[in-house]
Motif scaffolding. Sequence first.
Motif, short mmCIF file in Angstrom:
data_model
loop_
_atom_site.label_atom_id
_atom_site.label_comp_id
_atom_site.label_asym_id
_atom_site.label_seq_id
_atom_site.Cartn_x
_atom_site.Cartn_y
_atom_site.Cartn_z
N ASN A 158 37.89 -2.79 -56.02
CA ASN A 158 39.22 -3.38 -55.77
C ASN A 158 39.40 -4.71 -56.49
O ASN A 158 40.36 -5.42 -56.23
N ALA A 159 38.46 -5.04 -57.36
CA ALA A 159 38.56 -6.30 -58.09
C ALA A 159 39.74 -6.26 -59.06
O ALA A 159 40.04 -5.22 -59.64
N GLN A 160 40.39 -7.41 -59.22
CA GLN A 160 41.55 -7.50 -60.11
C GLN A 160 41.30 -8.57 -61.17
O GLN A 160 40.86 -9.68 -60.85
N PHE A 161 41.62 -8.24 -62.42
CA PHE A 161 41.36 -9.13 -63.54
C PHE A 161 42.61 -9.31 -64.39
O PHE A 161 43.47 -8.44 -64.45
N ASN A 162 42.69 -10.47 -65.03
CA ASN A 162 43.63 -10.70 -66.11
C ASN A 162 42.84 -10.93 -67.38
O ASN A 162 41.65 -11.29 -67.34
N TYR A 163 43.50 -10.74 -68.51
CA TYR A 163 42.81 -10.88 -69.79
C TYR A 163 43.34 -12.08 -70.56
O TYR A 163 44.56 -12.28 -70.67
N LEU B 264 38.88 -11.62 -73.27
CA LEU B 264 37.94 -11.89 -72.19
C LEU B 264 38.63 -11.73 -70.85
O LEU B 264 39.70 -12.30 -70.62
N ALA B 265 38.02 -10.97 -69.94
CA ALA B 265 38.59 -10.77 -68.60
C ALA B 265 38.13 -11.87 -67.66
O ALA B 265 36.95 -12.23 -67.63
N LEU B 266 39.07 -12.39 -66.89
CA LEU B 266 38.75 -13.31 -65.80
C LEU B 266 39.33 -12.73 -64.51
O LEU B 266 40.42 -12.15 -64.53
N PRO B 267 38.61 -12.88 -63.40
CA PRO B 267 39.20 -12.41 -62.14
C PRO B 267 40.47 -13.19 -61.83
O PRO B 267 40.58 -14.38 -62.18
N ILE C 127 34.54 -11.45 -57.52
CA ILE C 127 34.69 -12.71 -58.25
C ILE C 127 33.51 -12.84 -59.20
O ILE C 127 32.36 -12.93 -58.77
N THR C 128 33.80 -12.87 -60.46
CA THR C 128 32.75 -12.96 -61.48
C THR C 128 32.71 -14.33 -62.14
O THR C 128 31.78 -14.61 -62.91
N VAL D 180 49.63 -17.49 -64.81
CA VAL D 180 48.32 -18.09 -65.04
C VAL D 180 47.27 -16.99 -65.14
O VAL D 180 47.41 -15.92 -64.53
N THR D 181 46.24 -17.24 -65.90
CA THR D 181 45.19 -16.24 -66.08
C THR D 181 44.38 -16.05 -64.81
O THR D 181 44.04 -14.93 -64.42
N SER D 182 44.04 -17.18 -64.16
CA SER D 182 43.22 -17.13 -62.96
C SER D 182 43.54 -18.32 -62.08
O SER D 182 43.89 -19.40 -62.58
N VAL D 183 43.43 -18.11 -60.78
CA VAL D 183 43.64 -19.17 -59.79
C VAL D 183 42.27 -19.62 -59.30
O VAL D 183 41.48 -18.81 -58.80
N LEU D 184 41.99 -20.90 -59.45
CA LEU D 184 40.67 -21.43 -59.13
C LEU D 184 40.70 -22.02 -57.72
O LEU D 184 41.28 -23.08 -57.48
N ILE D 185 40.09 -21.32 -56.78
CA ILE D 185 40.11 -21.76 -55.39
C ILE D 185 38.84 -22.55 -55.07
O ILE D 185 37.79 -22.35 -55.64
N GLY D 186 39.00 -23.48 -54.13
CA GLY D 186 37.87 -24.21 -53.57
C GLY D 186 37.92 -24.04 -52.06
O GLY D 186 38.97 -24.25 -51.46
N VAL D 187 36.83 -23.62 -51.46
CA VAL D 187 36.86 -23.29 -50.03
C VAL D 187 35.74 -24.02 -49.30
O VAL D 187 34.72 -24.40 -49.89
#
Length: 329
Positions: A11-16, A21-24, A55-56, A290-297
Amino acid sequence: MFTADEKRYENAQFNYLPNGLALPKISLGLWQNFGDRADFDEIRDIVLTAFDRGITHFDLANNYGPAPGAAERNFGKILAQDLKPYRDELIISTKAGYEMWDGPYGGRGGTRKYLIASLNQSLERMGLDYVDIFYHHCRTPETPLEETALCCADIVRQGKALYIGMSNYDGKSMHRMYHRCDDFDVPYIINQNRYSILDRTIEENGLKKQSRKKNKGIIAFSPLAQGRLSDKFKNGIPEDSRLFGREDYCKSIGLDERQLAQISALCDMARERGETLSQMAIGWLLAQGVTSVLIGVRSKAQLLENLAALEKTPLTEDELDRIEKIMKD
């Protein structure tokens, strides 16, 4: 010994990125809560849970701590103990640009002397031969862009990084750096900047426009605006928030009665959609391209809540217009 979930990519989702290069769609940042004041077992659980959920990409910097280098050391321990067999499935990034050690060569900037020394230290802390993305983290007027670009070219040719990114650049600086990197054949692929419903700086300073024009990716940090874009701010600043009682700081970031009213209205909208405000805020960023959303938890529970944003219905054009109206009221 950790064994990754065999279904982690189902169920992982990626943008390119434009280079392929793929990023989650959601990446994990180790800016806060992963350094010397953190409980190692807890952060290990967060990192491994993230990988098990597809998340890779794990994002660090030399100065993440609070003690400089602490987050990289902790991540290096997790790599050695658990993730070493999966290294080729990971995108690991780090940065240099802020103060790290005493003297004139360990401070801000982008000189060859500082950047190469810093990256060597980062690789040692994490136990790596290379990082996938190396960012220049902070520009200073004393250092010409040519110096930084040529250094980045050498870092890639030395095999210490596969790709190069720029962090905290504005549109004009990004435009100039693009050409300097092009001069030296630098594989410059991505920009990392603060971006959220409450912070539109990259729209105002031209970074977003230039990134699209120059065919570079954007990864957005602080997507929840230091926690303001969450349900707990529905009725004002909660007492357990880091912002509680810090009136001067709140004023400096624009957290006033008007913004609290906007947050409350956004909470109502998210509730109507059957999601939390945090999830809607992540969805909003993805809708901006945006290519990827960078979360901090801070916890695994927060991680899982944020990841659930990918299961929600994408925002419609009418809903995006409604968010803009709320932000203008």
